[in-house]
Design an enzyme around this catalytic site. Structure first.
Site, short mmCIF file in Angstrom:
data_model
loop_
_atom_site.label_atom_id
_atom_site.label_comp_id
_atom_site.label_asym_id
_atom_site.label_seq_id
_atom_site.Cartn_x
_atom_site.Cartn_y
_atom_site.Cartn_z
N ALA A 1 -74.44 -118.32 44.21
CA ALA A 1 -73.18 -118.71 43.59
C ALA A 1 -73.45 -119.97 42.78
O ALA A 1 -74.45 -120.67 43.01
CB ALA A 1 -72.14 -118.99 44.66
N GLU B 1 -77.64 -121.25 52.16
CA GLU B 1 -76.37 -121.99 52.17
C GLU B 1 -76.33 -123.13 53.18
O GLU B 1 -75.66 -124.14 52.96
CB GLU B 1 -75.19 -121.03 52.44
N GLU C 1 -76.74 -111.58 48.44
CA GLU C 1 -75.56 -110.82 48.88
C GLU C 1 -75.24 -109.69 47.91
O GLU C 1 -74.87 -108.58 48.32
CB GLU C 1 -74.37 -111.78 49.05
N GLY D 1 -75.59 -115.93 47.01
CA GLY D 1 -74.80 -114.83 46.45
C GLY D 1 -75.65 -113.80 45.73
O GLY D 1 -75.25 -112.63 45.63
#
Ligand code: COA
Length: 262
Positions: free
Chosen positions: A64, A132, A112, A109
């Protein structure tokens, strides 16, 4: 599209995340464009499968966009996570095969996103991780759930709690990727070859394979019953008549109008 390239390669749609200067970090705009691109591919009868990859030779997606969410409130962060979940779920349950061609870093992300795809092929140079915890955060786009699905809880916890990335060989050994491409340069070619084999099979059957395995991954107790119902319903489809007929007649099935390949 601002941050994506969308191209047709025969019956494949190639979606390339295109922010190489930011290692293809997934800001909100990019996520929404991925959602739109995948929806477009699913709605287009000429597209039979999708490859998702990153531009440049360094990253699939490095997570992200940290700069974007740096000053988010709890409410804004929760909303971003919910949007991310919606988009990842739309890929995981997409009716046509979606393959992540992991050309470099797949972090946070980015991993993911790759894990929401039905298949993953990594370049030998790829590195995959959920870093993270280094930020005092956890994955927000399904990573705590899908990592357990693909590698089991012990390895998922090691990756999630250490934040350390793993290399392509370890990812293959742990089942996080299906294959490693012969070379970094052959990643798209190897990805296309795998999808082309799948595209020679019965497309409705393939679609049900995606749907039913998703039920298993969600621990849905209805999965076995759904398999029985689906198995039965397929006997009403011209697709199974063609497949069974071709076997008995010792010829290749022509599920999409013409037989080719093996
Ligand atoms: N969000 C926002 N920007 C990111 C990013 C991310 N997740 N990952 C990389 N970038 C940006 C960098 O800020 C840098 O931009 P700049 O040139 O404007 O400063 C650019 O991409 C190149 O990254 P850089 O860190 O210089 O490359 P590197 O080769 O030294 O390191 C990584 C590569 C992947 C190890 C490193 O970029 C990194 O740790 N990224 C963050 C990974 C992460 O924590 N992801 C999960 C987020 S929840």
């Amino acid at each position: 599209m601002q941050n994506l390239r969308y191209e047709h390669h025969g019956s494949l749609a190639l979606i390339t995340i295109n922010r190489p200067d930011k290692l293809n970090a997934l800001n909100r705009q990019t996520l929404l464009e991925i959602e739109e691109a995948v929806a477009t591919a699913m709605a287009d009868a000429a597209v039979h499968a999708v490859i998702l990859t990153g531009s440049g030779d360094k990253a699939f997606a490095a997570g992200a966009d940290v700069a974007e969410f740096a000053h988010y409130t709890a409410t804004e962060a929760r909303d971003l996570s919910a949007v991310g979940h919606r988009i990842m779920d739309s890929i995981a349950t997409a009716p046509k095969p979606v393959l992540a061609a992991i050309n470099g870093f797949a972090l946070g992300g980015g991993l993911e996103l790759a894990m929401a795809c039905h298949l993953r092929i990594a370049a030998p140079t790829a590195r995959l991780g959920q870093p993270e915890v280094n930020l005092g955060l956890i994955p927000g786009y399904g990573g705590t759930q899908r990592l357990v699905e693909w590698v089991g809880r012990a390895r998922a916890l090691e990756m999630l709690m250490s934040g350390d990335p793993i290399d392509a060989a370890t990812a293959l050994q742990w089942g996080l990727v299906n294959r490693i491409s012969a070379t970094a340069e052959s990643l798209l070619e190897d990805s296309t070859a795998l999808l082309n084999r799948i595209l020679q099979r019965g497309p409705i059957a393939v679609s049900h394979c995606i749907r039913l395995t998703a039920l298993a991954a969600q621990g849905d107790p209805d999965g076995y019953l759904q398999e029985i119902e689906t198995f039965g319903s397929l006997f009403q489809q011209p697709e199974s008549r063609e497949g069974i007929g071709a076997f008995l007649e010792k010829r290749k099935a022509a599920f999409r109008g013409s037989a080719s390949g093996s």
